[in-house]
Design a protein around this motif. Structure first.
Motif, PDB file in Angstrom:
ATOM      1  N   GLY A  23       0.854  -1.183   0.000  1.00 36.53           N
ATOM      2  CA  GLY A  23       0.000   0.000   0.000  1.00 36.53           C
ATOM      3  C   GLY A  23       0.883   1.224   0.000  1.00 36.53           C
ATOM      4  N   ILE A  24       0.468   2.254  -0.708  1.00 36.48           N
ATOM      5  CA  ILE A  24       1.167   3.540  -0.685  1.00 36.48           C
ATOM      6  C   ILE A  24       0.211   4.544  -0.035  1.00 36.48           C
ATOM      7  CG2 ILE A  24       0.531   3.996  -3.100  1.00 36.48           C
ATOM      8  CD1 ILE A  24       3.161   5.644  -3.332  1.00 36.48           C
ATOM      9  N   TYR A  25       0.742   5.364   0.885  1.00 37.25           N
ATOM     10  CA  TYR A  25      -0.081   6.215   1.742  1.00 37.25           C
ATOM     11  C   TYR A  25       0.508   7.612   1.869  1.00 37.25           C
ATOM     12  CZ  TYR A  25      -1.391   1.516   3.185  1.00 37.25           C
ATOM     13  OH  TYR A  25      -1.797   0.205   3.188  1.00 37.25           O
ATOM     14  N   THR A  26      -0.372   8.576   2.144  1.00 36.42           N
ATOM     15  CA  THR A  26       0.099   9.909   2.525  1.00 36.42           C
ATOM     16  C   THR A  26       0.703   9.796   3.919  1.00 36.42           C
ATOM     17  OG1 THR A  26      -1.937  10.576   3.653  1.00 36.42           O
ATOM     18  CG2 THR A  26      -1.821  11.006   1.267  1.00 36.42           C
ATOM     19  N   LEU A  27       1.409  10.818   4.344  1.00 34.55           N
ATOM     20  CA  LEU A  27       1.973  10.813   5.694  1.00 34.55           C
ATOM     21  C   LEU A  27       0.880  10.822   6.757  1.00 34.55           C
ATOM     22  CD1 LEU A  27       5.069  13.128   5.182  1.00 34.55           C
ATOM     23  CD2 LEU A  27       4.937  10.620   5.106  1.00 34.55           C
ATOM     24  N   GLY A  28      -0.332  11.175   6.354  1.00 32.73           N
ATOM     25  CA  GLY A  28      -1.485  11.136   7.259  1.00 32.73           C
ATOM     26  C   GLY A  28      -2.247   9.815   7.190  1.00 32.73           C
ATOM     27  N   ASN A  29      -1.650   8.801   6.570  1.00 31.75           N
ATOM     28  CA  ASN A  29      -2.199   7.441   6.469  1.00 31.75           C
ATOM     29  C   ASN A  29      -3.374   7.281   5.507  1.00 31.75           C
ATOM     30  OD1 ASN A  29      -0.295   6.280   8.165  1.00 31.75           O
ATOM     31  ND2 ASN A  29      -1.541   6.650   9.985  1.00 31.75           N
ATOM     32  N   GLU A  30      -3.615   8.252   4.635  1.00 29.63           N
ATOM     33  CA  GLU A  30      -4.646   8.072   3.612  1.00 29.63           C
ATOM     34  C   GLU A  30      -4.051   7.238   2.483  1.00 29.63           C
ATOM     35  OE1 GLU A  30      -7.587  10.586   0.620  1.00 29.63           O
ATOM     36  OE2 GLU A  30      -6.143  11.667   1.857  1.00 29.63           O
ATOM     37  N   GLN A  31      -4.778   6.207   2.074  1.00 28.87           N
ATOM     38  CA  GLN A  31      -4.250   5.342   1.029  1.00 28.87           C
ATOM     39  C   GLN A  31      -4.269   6.053  -0.320  1.00 28.87           C
ATOM     40  OE1 GLN A  31      -5.628   1.333   1.153  1.00 28.87           O
ATOM     41  NE2 GLN A  31      -4.439   0.741  -0.639  1.00 28.87           N
ATOM     42  N   ILE A  32      -3.151   5.952  -1.027  1.00 30.41           N
ATOM     43  CA  ILE A  32      -2.957   6.539  -2.349  1.00 30.41           C
ATOM     44  C   ILE A  32      -3.148   5.486  -3.421  1.00 30.41           C
ATOM     45  CG2 ILE A  32      -1.194   7.515  -3.891  1.00 30.41           C
ATOM     46  CD1 ILE A  32       0.051   8.821  -1.351  1.00 30.41           C
ATOM     47  N   GLY A  33      -2.669   4.267  -3.136  1.00 31.07           N
ATOM     48  CA  GLY A  33      -2.734   3.209  -4.133  1.00 31.07           C
ATOM     49  C   GLY A  33      -2.392   1.859  -3.541  1.00 31.07           C
ATOM     50  N   PHE A  34      -2.269   0.879  -4.436  1.00 34.15           N
ATOM     51  CA  PHE A  34      -2.154  -0.513  -4.023  1.00 34.15           C
ATOM     52  C   PHE A  34      -1.508  -1.320  -5.137  1.00 34.15           C
ATOM     53  CE2 PHE A  34      -4.353  -4.710  -4.257  1.00 34.15           C
ATOM     54  CZ  PHE A  34      -3.943  -5.247  -3.049  1.00 34.15           C
TER      55      PHE A  34
END
Length: 140
Positions: free
Chosen positions: A48-59
């Motif tokens: 998983g790829i995430y923002t520094l705030g833990n929002e998922q960007i992709g997979f």
């Protein structure tokens, strides 16, 4: 792009509903249910790829035997994050992961992203319009 993201193998961070929602709209994901996505995540090596705030960007996920073969699947960047280089970062991370890097063959299927994967040394397989691979298997 600054380091405004992180990539993790922790399946507990994955937003399964967001992954399912995005994949269901893709030509290759038609008909997948939330249970299908949960099962594929359970049975795959996932990123998983995430923002520094833990929002998922992709997979992305790889179906693998952890020694010889891996099948790269479901590489997605959610729509609002597209066009910012996150997909390239995710693919680079996946291919540099110690498990994936050690595989003899990594394959994938794509209908429309050949030029993207060619940047990472994937080559078309035979006459197939879909299949590509990185094959490090020695045939001595």
């Amino acid at each position: 792009m600054g380091k405004d993201f992180f990539i993790s193998n922790d399946k507990n961070l994955l937003n399964i509903k967001a992954i399912k929602s995005f994949i269901a709209d893709e030509y290759w994901g038609d008909g997948r249910t939330i249970l299908d996505v949960e099962k594929t995540v359970k049975n795959s090596y996932c990123f998983g790829i995430y923002t520094l705030g833990n929002e998922q960007i992709g997979f992305a996920r790889v179906v693998t035997d952890y020694i010889y073969f891996g099948y790269l699947m479901d590489v997605v960047i959610f729509e609002r994050f597209q066009g910012k280089g996150y997909g390239k970062s995710l693919i680079e991370h996946v291919l540099q992961d110690s498990v994936i890097k050690g595989l003899k063959t990594i394959a994938l299927k794509t209908k429309d992203a050949h030029s993207l994967y060619e940047r990472y040394n994937f080559k078309k397989i035979g006459n197939s319009p879909l299949w590509m691979s990185i094959d490090k298997q020695k045939l001595d």
